[in-house]
Design a protein around this motif. Sequence first.
Motif, PDB file in Angstrom:
ATOM      1  N   PHE A 166      31.941  35.805  49.803  1.00  0.00           N
ATOM      2  CA  PHE A 166      33.498  36.292  49.806  1.00  0.00           C
ATOM      3  C   PHE A 166      33.315  37.897  49.837  1.00  0.00           C
ATOM      4  O   PHE A 166      34.202  38.582  50.153  1.00  0.00           O
ATOM      5  CB  PHE A 166      33.795  36.234  48.246  1.00  0.00           C
ATOM      6  CG  PHE A 166      33.968  34.836  47.769  1.00  0.00           C
ATOM      7  CD1 PHE A 166      35.114  34.215  48.231  1.00  0.00           C
ATOM      8  CD2 PHE A 166      33.334  34.034  46.704  1.00  0.00           C
ATOM      9  CE1 PHE A 166      35.347  33.056  48.077  1.00  0.00           C
ATOM     10  CE2 PHE A 166      33.509  32.914  46.549  1.00  0.00           C
ATOM     11  CZ  PHE A 166      34.540  32.194  47.051  1.00  0.00           C
ATOM     12  N   ASN A 167      32.148  38.507  50.137  1.00  0.00           N
ATOM     13  CA  ASN A 167      31.813  39.956  50.127  1.00  0.00           C
ATOM     14  C   ASN A 167      31.269  40.314  51.764  1.00  0.00           C
ATOM     15  O   ASN A 167      30.995  41.424  52.297  1.00  0.00           O
ATOM     16  CB  ASN A 167      31.271  40.774  49.258  1.00  0.00           C
ATOM     17  CG  ASN A 167      29.840  40.103  49.150  1.00  0.00           C
ATOM     18  OD1 ASN A 167      29.370  39.253  49.881  1.00  0.00           O
ATOM     19  ND2 ASN A 167      29.187  40.692  48.016  1.00  0.00           N
ATOM     20  N   LEU A 174      29.643  32.585  44.454  1.00  0.00           N
ATOM     21  CA  LEU A 174      30.225  31.511  43.587  1.00  0.00           C
ATOM     22  C   LEU A 174      31.784  31.927  43.344  1.00  0.00           C
ATOM     23  O   LEU A 174      32.028  33.087  42.755  1.00  0.00           O
ATOM     24  CB  LEU A 174      29.501  31.208  42.585  1.00  0.00           C
ATOM     25  CG  LEU A 174      28.039  30.704  42.794  1.00  0.00           C
ATOM     26  CD1 LEU A 174      27.439  30.270  41.680  1.00  0.00           C
ATOM     27  CD2 LEU A 174      27.640  29.596  43.550  1.00  0.00           C
ATOM     28  N   ALA A 175      32.499  30.818  43.191  1.00  0.00           N
ATOM     29  CA  ALA A 175      33.858  31.005  42.811  1.00  0.00           C
ATOM     30  C   ALA A 175      33.981  30.223  41.609  1.00  0.00           C
ATOM     31  O   ALA A 175      33.729  29.022  41.676  1.00  0.00           O
ATOM     32  CB  ALA A 175      35.033  30.606  43.707  1.00  0.00           C
ATOM     33  N   TRP A 188      34.643  35.268  40.211  1.00  0.00           N
ATOM     34  CA  TRP A 188      33.662  34.962  41.349  1.00  0.00           C
ATOM     35  C   TRP A 188      32.539  36.001  41.020  1.00  0.00           C
ATOM     36  O   TRP A 188      32.476  36.697  40.363  1.00  0.00           O
ATOM     37  CB  TRP A 188      33.990  35.327  42.909  1.00  0.00           C
ATOM     38  CG  TRP A 188      34.267  36.991  43.163  1.00  0.00           C
ATOM     39  CD1 TRP A 188      35.386  38.255  42.786  1.00  0.00           C
ATOM     40  CD2 TRP A 188      33.483  37.587  43.853  1.00  0.00           C
ATOM     41  NE1 TRP A 188      34.869  39.191  43.263  1.00  0.00           N
ATOM     42  CE2 TRP A 188      33.873  39.146  43.949  1.00  0.00           C
ATOM     43  CE3 TRP A 188      32.157  37.472  44.648  1.00  0.00           C
ATOM     44  CZ2 TRP A 188      33.229  39.934  44.438  1.00  0.00           C
ATOM     45  CZ3 TRP A 188      31.415  38.243  45.404  1.00  0.00           C
ATOM     46  CH2 TRP A 188      31.967  39.616  45.455  1.00  0.00           C
ATOM     47  N   LEU A 189      31.469  35.241  41.324  1.00  0.00           N
ATOM     48  CA  LEU A 189      29.957  35.716  41.025  1.00  0.00           C
ATOM     49  C   LEU A 189      29.351  36.355  42.201  1.00  0.00           C
ATOM     50  O   LEU A 189      29.182  35.529  43.078  1.00  0.00           O
ATOM     51  CB  LEU A 189      29.235  34.639  40.597  1.00  0.00           C
ATOM     52  CG  LEU A 189      29.829  33.796  39.271  1.00  0.00           C
ATOM     53  CD1 LEU A 189      28.617  32.829  38.627  1.00  0.00           C
ATOM     54  CD2 LEU A 189      30.501  34.846  38.011  1.00  0.00           C
ATOM     55  N   GLU A 190      29.384  37.565  42.311  1.00  0.00           N
ATOM     56  CA  GLU A 190      28.532  38.310  43.669  1.00  0.00           C
ATOM     57  C   GLU A 190      27.097  37.905  43.312  1.00  0.00           C
ATOM     58  O   GLU A 190      26.440  38.139  42.425  1.00  0.00           O
ATOM     59  CB  GLU A 190      28.781  39.520  43.509  1.00  0.00           C
ATOM     60  CG  GLU A 190      28.597  40.398  44.633  1.00  0.00           C
ATOM     61  CD  GLU A 190      28.908  42.000  44.268  1.00  0.00           C
ATOM     62  OE1 GLU A 190      28.002  42.562  45.294  1.00  0.00           O
ATOM     63  OE2 GLU A 190      29.254  42.065  43.379  1.00  0.00           O
ATOM     64  N   HIS A 200      32.824  38.998  38.480  1.00  0.00           N
ATOM     65  CA  HIS A 200      34.164  39.511  38.548  1.00  0.00           C
ATOM     66  C   HIS A 200      35.254  38.674  38.308  1.00  0.00           C
ATOM     67  O   HIS A 200      35.582  37.730  38.816  1.00  0.00           O
ATOM     68  CB  HIS A 200      34.338  40.246  40.020  1.00  0.00           C
ATOM     69  CG  HIS A 200      33.040  40.960  40.741  1.00  0.00           C
ATOM     70  ND1 HIS A 200      33.168  42.297  40.499  1.00  0.00           N
ATOM     71  CD2 HIS A 200      31.837  40.430  41.224  1.00  0.00           C
ATOM     72  CE1 HIS A 200      31.958  42.770  41.229  1.00  0.00           C
ATOM     73  NE2 HIS A 200      31.306  41.435  41.599  1.00  0.00           N
ATOM     74  N   VAL A 201      35.839  39.219  37.253  1.00  0.00           N
ATOM     75  CA  VAL A 201      37.160  38.267  36.719  1.00  0.00           C
ATOM     76  C   VAL A 201      38.440  38.500  37.754  1.00  0.00           C
ATOM     77  O   VAL A 201      38.854  39.705  37.916  1.00  0.00           O
ATOM     78  CB  VAL A 201      37.471  38.603  35.226  1.00  0.00           C
ATOM     79  CG1 VAL A 201      38.700  37.704  34.828  1.00  0.00           C
ATOM     80  CG2 VAL A 201      36.219  38.194  34.377  1.00  0.00           C
ATOM     81  N   LEU A 202      38.998  37.602  37.904  1.00  0.00           N
ATOM     82  CA  LEU A 202      40.256  37.567  38.823  1.00  0.00           C
ATOM     83  C   LEU A 202      41.445  37.537  38.261  1.00  0.00           C
ATOM     84  O   LEU A 202      42.639  37.778  38.578  1.00  0.00           O
ATOM     85  CB  LEU A 202      39.930  36.664  39.980  1.00  0.00           C
ATOM     86  CG  LEU A 202      38.936  36.954  41.235  1.00  0.00           C
ATOM     87  CD1 LEU A 202      39.163  35.938  42.052  1.00  0.00           C
ATOM     88  CD2 LEU A 202      38.866  38.250  41.638  1.00  0.00           C
TER      89      LEU A 202
END
Length: 421
Positions: A166-167, A174-175, A188-190, A200-202
């Motif tokens: 994702f980055n 992970l989502a 998502w988990l960086e 990171h909470v979306l």
Amino acid sequence: MVVALLFVFTGCDQRSPAPTRLERAKKSAVVNDLDYLKAQRVGREVSSPPWIAHVNAVDLDGDGRLDIVACDTRESTILWLRQVARGRFEETTIAEGMLVPVRVEPADIDGDGDIDLLVASMGEVFPNNDRIGTVFILENDGRQNFTKHAVLERTTRVTDVRAADFNGDGRLDLAVAQFGYDQGEVSWLERVGPWEFRRHVLLDLSGAINIGVADFNGDGRPDIVSNISQQWEEVHYFENDGRGGFSRVRVWGSANEDYGSSGLIVADLNRDGRPDVLFTNGDGFGPAATPGPRPWHGVQWLENVGGGGFRYRRIGNLHGAYGPVAVDLDQDGAMDVVAVAGYADWSNKDREVISLMWFRNDGRMGFEPRVLAMAPKDLITLVAGDFDGDGSPVLVTGGFYVYPPYQNMERILLWRKAGAR
């Protein structure tokens, strides 16, 4: 062992026989193709009511034959049904103590060329506010021996997990969908280490069921969609800026708190090169006092019209709809939709109950409902794949039995076209 597609429903005397569900179905306006597929039991036979929350298709050992991986939620295990020869499967348990797993997804997380498994574990099936959810990664050593890594623990109940970068740092992140109960999240988990992730909470809402990952706006970056149940009944789209930042749009929602969101996948349904969203609503355990079907249950899709925009389209009705898949079942070049049904009022002998429904695409995105099976009951998970290696789609279903009557039960079934080997 081949099991019958249909079960006989009785309860009438010989002097005045009442029509069976099959006979009533044949008089219905819905097209019936009850002899189109035949079912084969794979794995263990049914003993106690099974809780198979998820089935997936993956060639886990790389031998060229598609296998099945499954979540046995009652036993908190991950199962591997290895296809050792065409149509012959051997079941083994590859992970125990998985804390009520409800989703298993393949991904080569460590980049070593074999398939690892992502597992979403709720900790408890029934409503619970405790932080008992876990995200597991099962690391494959290349010989299908798996090491368990808990990469997110003591969190709200986890329902889905998917991998993507994702980055843009070259490592899979992970989502995660977390249903929770009164609390839940989409996050998502960086990736910050070999088995370490930063969260990171979306979206801070209870009831997230599924995560879908795809490049929805065509900018080359993986975006996220998620369906949110509970009182919200919404689909949210999270557009990725490529650096791990996401903007959120609510792309669809229902004002009906008993809508019953139950499943979501990503698929290019109209084959225009843009990924669409296919989702079901069939959860019969909403705020209403009596569990069972609702007249609004069914299947629908959000057509991706480009630029992050979506158009809602209804596909068809199905009481207790779960587990949608997009598959060209009749191989006519048009993508069809198949869904299963769970908790669809099996105690009512006067109601026609469908367990497996095919929505056949007419090639112009019109969908004709066709009944494929009326038993077993309470199927909630479905996957399609070329299990026979001949290019023909085969379906796999899993049964999850938490509500009576406990009859007409099956654990894991493989459905192939009648007459096929």
